[in-house]
Motif scaffolding. Sequence first.
Motif, PDB file in Angstrom:
ATOM      1  N   ASP B 110      69.910-119.591 -83.862  1.00  0.00           N
ATOM      2  CA  ASP B 110      71.071-119.788 -83.000  1.00  0.00           C
ATOM      3  C   ASP B 110      70.683-119.927 -81.527  1.00  0.00           C
ATOM      4  OD1 ASP B 110      72.775-119.631 -85.173  1.00  0.00           O
ATOM      5  OD2 ASP B 110      72.867-117.444 -85.060  1.00  0.00           O
ATOM      6  N   ARG B 111      69.458-119.528 -81.223  1.00  0.00           N
ATOM      7  CA  ARG B 111      69.018-119.592 -79.820  1.00  0.00           C
ATOM      8  C   ARG B 111      67.605-120.162 -79.747  1.00  0.00           C
ATOM      9  NH1 ARG B 111      70.365-114.227 -76.545  1.00  0.00           N
ATOM     10  NH2 ARG B 111      69.613-115.634 -74.927  1.00  0.00           N
ATOM     11  N   PRO B 112      67.469-121.473 -79.999  1.00  0.00           N
ATOM     12  CA  PRO B 112      66.138-122.079 -79.961  1.00  0.00           C
ATOM     13  C   PRO B 112      65.523-121.936 -78.567  1.00  0.00           C
ATOM     14  CG  PRO B 112      67.841-123.759 -80.117  1.00  0.00           C
ATOM     15  CD  PRO B 112      68.528-122.446 -80.278  1.00  0.00           C
ATOM     16  N   GLU B 113      64.217-121.767 -78.570  1.00  0.00           N
ATOM     17  CA  GLU B 113      63.506-121.580 -77.315  1.00  0.00           C
ATOM     18  C   GLU B 113      62.572-122.772 -77.110  1.00  0.00           C
ATOM     19  OE1 GLU B 113      61.151-117.867 -75.211  1.00  0.00           O
ATOM     20  OE2 GLU B 113      61.013-118.134 -77.368  1.00  0.00           O
ATOM     21  N   VAL B 114      62.520-123.318 -75.911  1.00  0.00           N
ATOM     22  CA  VAL B 114      61.653-124.460 -75.607  1.00  0.00           C
ATOM     23  C   VAL B 114      60.801-124.088 -74.405  1.00  0.00           C
ATOM     24  CG1 VAL B 114      61.547-126.920 -75.073  1.00  0.00           C
ATOM     25  CG2 VAL B 114      63.478-126.027 -76.387  1.00  0.00           C
ATOM     26  N   ARG B 115      59.494-124.114 -74.602  1.00  0.00           N
ATOM     27  CA  ARG B 115      58.591-123.783 -73.491  1.00  0.00           C
ATOM     28  C   ARG B 115      57.433-124.782 -73.475  1.00  0.00           C
ATOM     29  NH1 ARG B 115      60.104-117.934 -72.618  1.00  0.00           N
ATOM     30  NH2 ARG B 115      58.532-117.749 -71.006  1.00  0.00           N
ATOM     31  N   SER B 116      56.821-124.956 -72.323  1.00  0.00           N
ATOM     32  CA  SER B 116      55.768-125.970 -72.161  1.00  0.00           C
ATOM     33  C   SER B 116      54.513-125.387 -71.540  1.00  0.00           C
ATOM     34  CB  SER B 116      56.284-127.110 -71.278  1.00  0.00           C
ATOM     35  OG  SER B 116      57.266-127.847 -71.964  1.00  0.00           O
ATOM     36  N   TYR B 117      53.401-125.964 -71.925  1.00  0.00           N
ATOM     37  CA  TYR B 117      52.102-125.430 -71.506  1.00  0.00           C
ATOM     38  C   TYR B 117      51.127-126.575 -71.234  1.00  0.00           C
ATOM     39  CZ  TYR B 117      54.220-121.487 -73.895  1.00  0.00           C
ATOM     40  OH  TYR B 117      55.108-120.509 -74.290  1.00  0.00           O
ATOM     41  N   ARG B 118      50.133-126.259 -70.425  1.00  0.00           N
ATOM     42  CA  ARG B 118      48.926-127.076 -70.420  1.00  0.00           C
ATOM     43  C   ARG B 118      47.851-126.277 -71.145  1.00  0.00           C
ATOM     44  NH1 ARG B 118      49.703-131.639 -67.706  1.00  0.00           N
ATOM     45  NH2 ARG B 118      51.059-131.540 -65.884  1.00  0.00           N
ATOM     46  N   ILE B 119      47.023-126.984 -71.868  1.00  0.00           N
ATOM     47  CA  ILE B 119      45.948-126.328 -72.618  1.00  0.00           C
ATOM     48  C   ILE B 119      44.648-127.028 -72.227  1.00  0.00           C
ATOM     49  CG2 ILE B 119      45.063-125.686 -74.882  1.00  0.00           C
ATOM     50  CD1 ILE B 119      47.946-125.979 -75.942  1.00  0.00           C
ATOM     51  N   THR B 120      43.823-126.326 -71.469  1.00  0.00           N
ATOM     52  CA  THR B 120      42.590-126.915 -70.936  1.00  0.00           C
ATOM     53  C   THR B 120      41.416-126.026 -71.290  1.00  0.00           C
ATOM     54  OG1 THR B 120      43.910-127.703 -69.060  1.00  0.00           O
ATOM     55  CG2 THR B 120      41.522-127.849 -68.852  1.00  0.00           C
ATOM     56  N   ASP B 121      40.477-126.587 -72.014  1.00  0.00           N
ATOM     57  CA  ASP B 121      39.288-125.830 -72.420  1.00  0.00           C
ATOM     58  C   ASP B 121      39.664-124.490 -73.064  1.00  0.00           C
ATOM     59  OD1 ASP B 121      37.645-127.826 -71.455  1.00  0.00           O
ATOM     60  OD2 ASP B 121      37.552-126.936 -69.446  1.00  0.00           O
ATOM     61  N   GLY B 122      40.694-124.515 -73.880  1.00  0.00           N
ATOM     62  CA  GLY B 122      41.090-123.307 -74.591  1.00  0.00           C
ATOM     63  C   GLY B 122      41.967-122.362 -73.794  1.00  0.00           C
ATOM     64  N   ASN B 123      42.225-122.700 -72.520  1.00  0.00           N
ATOM     65  CA  ASN B 123      43.069-121.831 -71.704  1.00  0.00           C
ATOM     66  C   ASN B 123      44.508-122.353 -71.685  1.00  0.00           C
ATOM     67  OD1 ASN B 123      40.935-120.081 -70.798  1.00  0.00           O
ATOM     68  ND2 ASN B 123      40.228-121.816 -69.565  1.00  0.00           N
ATOM     69  N   ILE B 124      45.427-121.421 -71.895  1.00  0.00           N
ATOM     70  CA  ILE B 124      46.845-121.766 -71.957  1.00  0.00           C
ATOM     71  C   ILE B 124      47.512-121.363 -70.644  1.00  0.00           C
ATOM     72  CG2 ILE B 124      49.026-121.301 -73.137  1.00  0.00           C
ATOM     73  CD1 ILE B 124      47.269-120.373 -75.553  1.00  0.00           C
ATOM     74  N   SER B 125      48.215-122.298 -70.010  1.00  0.00           N
ATOM     75  CA  SER B 125      49.007-121.910 -68.846  1.00  0.00           C
ATOM     76  C   SER B 125      50.398-122.522 -68.968  1.00  0.00           C
ATOM     77  CB  SER B 125      48.330-122.349 -67.549  1.00  0.00           C
ATOM     78  OG  SER B 125      48.074-123.728 -67.584  1.00  0.00           O
ATOM     79  N   GLU B 126      51.412-121.681 -68.830  1.00  0.00           N
ATOM     80  CA  GLU B 126      52.780-122.166 -68.974  1.00  0.00           C
ATOM     81  C   GLU B 126      53.178-122.950 -67.736  1.00  0.00           C
ATOM     82  OE1 GLU B 126      55.692-119.289 -70.139  1.00  0.00           O
ATOM     83  OE2 GLU B 126      57.249-120.823 -70.351  1.00  0.00           O
ATOM     84  N   ILE B 127      53.942-124.024 -67.949  1.00  0.00           N
ATOM     85  CA  ILE B 127      54.455-124.774 -66.810  1.00  0.00           C
ATOM     86  C   ILE B 127      55.977-124.754 -66.845  1.00  0.00           C
ATOM     87  CG2 ILE B 127      52.428-126.237 -66.556  1.00  0.00           C
ATOM     88  CD1 ILE B 127      53.846-128.410 -67.955  1.00  0.00           C
ATOM     89  N   GLU B 128      56.543-124.802 -65.657  1.00  0.00           N
ATOM     90  CA  GLU B 128      57.995-124.692 -65.534  1.00  0.00           C
ATOM     91  C   GLU B 128      58.660-125.971 -66.028  1.00  0.00           C
ATOM     92  OE1 GLU B 128      61.338-123.600 -62.132  1.00  0.00           O
ATOM     93  OE2 GLU B 128      59.365-124.327 -61.521  1.00  0.00           O
ATOM     94  N   MET B 129      59.723-125.808 -66.798  1.00  0.00           N
ATOM     95  CA  MET B 129      60.542-126.955 -67.226  1.00  0.00           C
ATOM     96  C   MET B 129      61.851-126.894 -66.447  1.00  0.00           C
ATOM     97  SD  MET B 129      60.099-126.872 -71.380  1.00  0.00           S
ATOM     98  CE  MET B 129      60.661-128.538 -71.690  1.00  0.00           C
ATOM     99  N   VAL B 130      62.020-127.848 -65.566  1.00  0.00           N
ATOM    100  CA  VAL B 130      63.270-127.906 -64.804  1.00  0.00           C
ATOM    101  C   VAL B 130      64.211-128.836 -65.563  1.00  0.00           C
ATOM    102  CG1 VAL B 130      64.329-128.548 -62.618  1.00  0.00           C
ATOM    103  CG2 VAL B 130      62.040-127.517 -62.654  1.00  0.00           C
ATOM    104  N   VAL B 131      65.311-128.280 -66.064  1.00  0.00           N
ATOM    105  CA  VAL B 131      66.252-129.060 -66.851  1.00  0.00           C
ATOM    106  C   VAL B 131      67.265-129.706 -65.915  1.00  0.00           C
ATOM    107  CG1 VAL B 131      67.940-129.011 -68.722  1.00  0.00           C
ATOM    108  CG2 VAL B 131      65.925-127.521 -68.817  1.00  0.00           C
ATOM    109  N   THR B 132      67.345-131.030 -66.007  1.00  0.00           N
ATOM    110  CA  THR B 132      68.214-131.783 -65.089  1.00  0.00           C
ATOM    111  C   THR B 132      69.367-132.423 -65.858  1.00  0.00           C
ATOM    112  OG1 THR B 132      67.000-133.857 -65.372  1.00  0.00           O
ATOM    113  CG2 THR B 132      66.199-132.340 -63.667  1.00  0.00           C
TER     114      THR B 132
END
Lengths: 90, 136
Positions: B110-132
């Motif tokens: 009922d509450r799907p979650e959507v998140r985004s990341y960059r994955i570089t050399d095995g390192n995960i970093s979340e990036i902001e998703m600005v919904v327009t």
Amino acid sequence: MPNVHVPTVLRPRVGGASTVEVPGASLREVFDAIEARHPGFGESIVEDGELRRFVNVFVDDEDVRYLDGLDTEVSAGTDVVILPAVAGGR
Amino acid sequence: MEIPHEAREAMIAHARFCFPEEACGLFAMDDADLVTMVYALTNTEHSPVAYTVDPTEHFRAMRHAERNGWRLGGVFHSHTHTAAYPSNTDVARALEPEWVYTLVSLQDPDRPEVRSYRITDGNISEIEMVVTESPH
């Protein structure tokens, strides 16, 4: 000469280039020619004489798995695009 | 990255449509890192725990993006029972350091979650998703 588009992940193996032009009448010859210039490139594409499972190659916009695989003919001006499979899972 | 509301909804809709299998697709971005197109594609694994984007559809999406002056900016896929965070396999197979890797979690249907990341050399970093708002 065929023009080979190299994906980001493989560019370090060809000196950083995004495209490579090499002679060859088949895809196999083209990859052999790149291997001759950049030893180590071939093993990232070909295993036991076949395309690796997670490597997709398009010749003039067609998946070579539906053509003749590594024996697919190429000629001057042929566009060869290498696309690594996009995959994941838990 | 910026993503129109409808584009984000399209990812969620594809995830629900493919459930219980994992859904996957690609998206195009423009030079301003705005998502301009969502390509809902076939998971050739047809699996609840793994995905591979259909290679021919991947190629067609790339050409479509190029024709419109965009680029393929990333891939999205669903996690049907886990959080919207890249799995070890997702990280191991993340080959595009410039791509955005977007996860759609249906853990709480009922509450799907959507998140985004960059994955570089095995390192995960979340990036902001600005919904327009939709640009159209």
